[in-house]
Design an enzyme around this catalytic site. Structure first.
Site, mmCIF file in Angstrom:
data_model
loop_
_atom_site.group_PDB
_atom_site.id
_atom_site.type_symbol
_atom_site.label_atom_id
_atom_site.label_comp_id
_atom_site.label_asym_id
_atom_site.label_seq_id
_atom_site.Cartn_x
_atom_site.Cartn_y
_atom_site.Cartn_z
ATOM 1 N N ASN A 34 2.389 -12.269 17.433
ATOM 2 C CA ASN A 34 2.567 -10.924 16.888
ATOM 3 C C ASN A 34 3.813 -10.890 16.013
ATOM 4 O O ASN A 34 4.537 -11.876 15.911
ATOM 5 C CB ASN A 34 2.622 -9.886 18.024
ATOM 6 C CG ASN A 34 3.790 -10.121 18.952
ATOM 7 O OD1 ASN A 34 4.949 -10.010 18.562
ATOM 8 N ND2 ASN A 34 3.500 -10.463 20.198
ATOM 9 N N ARG A 35 4.053 -9.749 15.393
ATOM 10 C CA ARG A 35 5.093 -9.647 14.374
ATOM 11 C C ARG A 35 6.472 -9.281 14.910
ATOM 12 O O ARG A 35 7.360 -8.969 14.128
ATOM 13 C CB ARG A 35 4.690 -8.609 13.323
ATOM 14 C CG ARG A 35 3.497 -8.996 12.495
ATOM 15 C CD ARG A 35 3.287 -7.977 11.391
ATOM 16 N NE ARG A 35 2.086 -8.236 10.622
ATOM 17 C CZ ARG A 35 2.003 -9.142 9.649
ATOM 18 N NH1 ARG A 35 3.061 -9.864 9.329
ATOM 19 N NH2 ARG A 35 0.872 -9.323 9.006
#
Ligand code: CTP
Ligand code: CA
Length: 227
Positions: A34-35
């Site tokens: 994920n970011r």
């Protein structure tokens, strides 16, 4: 920040902070991720150390330099994060889950690189990861203060804060920092803002500002709850 202006209200306290995202491997070279940048968790660790705490920072992969005077534990997967958090939480005064934990992981880890063979792609089967925050709350020691984070957008039926209130009730933590994440929201952003919800029903607005400022407001709320 003038260091002489910082409160030293965490001297003698041991705190644990998780930061960054987890990586869930598919094969030796690929993962689901994920970011999360890790910036908010690193800011929490740094500010706690400046205020005198002994800090354990449990971090997924980030580009960030380890803050000074912080014990850094590196993890990759959610299952590794879970082990590290349970270990570090023993005897800790406060635990903050700022990590972006993958909700799911690939159910099978291929021992070799997955090859394309010209036919249909293989299905991606997922398993549910444990909820580490809920587990930490279940294992909470007397007096230990536990903090969660929630990034919410809200939708047609429910505003983001309502999702935050429900999440706090579901997780059982003492505090939950609810971020609004829409356009210009928290991810990959230097700044942060939100509302700090307490299990006692308190709700404190944290105005837009640096992640260090948000970290300071969170430690303020934790410090008042420490006995
Ligand atoms: N969290 C956790 N373990 C998980 C998932 C989340 O400890 N498996 C923690 C996060 O670190 C955060 C809080 O729980 O402090 C809320 O995370 P969030 O992803 O917003 O909650 P979820 O329960 O996963 O709900 P959602 O379906 O909204 O993602
Ligand atoms: Ca989630």
């Amino acid at each position: 920040e003038r260091s002489d202006a910082l409160p030293r209200d965490l001297v003698g306290r041991r705190v644990v902070v998780s930061a960054g995202g987890t990586r869930e491997p598919l094969d030796p070279v690929r993962f689901l991720g994920n970011r999360s940048s890790g910036k908010q968790g690193y800011a929490l660790a740094k500010v706690a150390a400046q205020r005198g705490a002994h800090v354990t920072l449990v971090a997924g992969p980030t580009d960030l330099a380890a803050p000074a005077a912080v014990e850094l534990v590196r993890i990759g997967t959610a299952l590794e994060l879970r082990e590290a958090m349970h270990e570090a939480a023993k005897g800790a005064d406060a635990v903050v889950m700022a990590a972006a934990v993958a909700d799911f992981r690939p159910s099978d880890l291929a021992g070799h690189k997955i090859k394309k063979d010209g036919s249909e792609p293989p299905p991606l089967r997922l398993a549910v990861n444990p909820d580490i925050l809920v587990e930490l709350v279940a294992a909470r020691e007397p007096g230990q203060v536990i903090v969660g984070f929630a990034a919410e957008t809200g939708d047609e039926t429910t505003e983001f804060l309502e999702y935050g209130r429900r999440k706090l009730a579901r997780k059982g933590s003492d505090l939950l920092l609810v971020n609004w994440v829409g356009e210009g929201g928290a991810f990959e952003n230097a700044d942060n803002q939100g509302r700090l919800l307490g299990a006692d029903g308190s709700e404190t607005e944290v105005p837009h500002g640096s992640k260090a400022l948000l970290a300071a407001r969170i430690w303020d709320a934790v410090a008042t709850r420490l006995t």
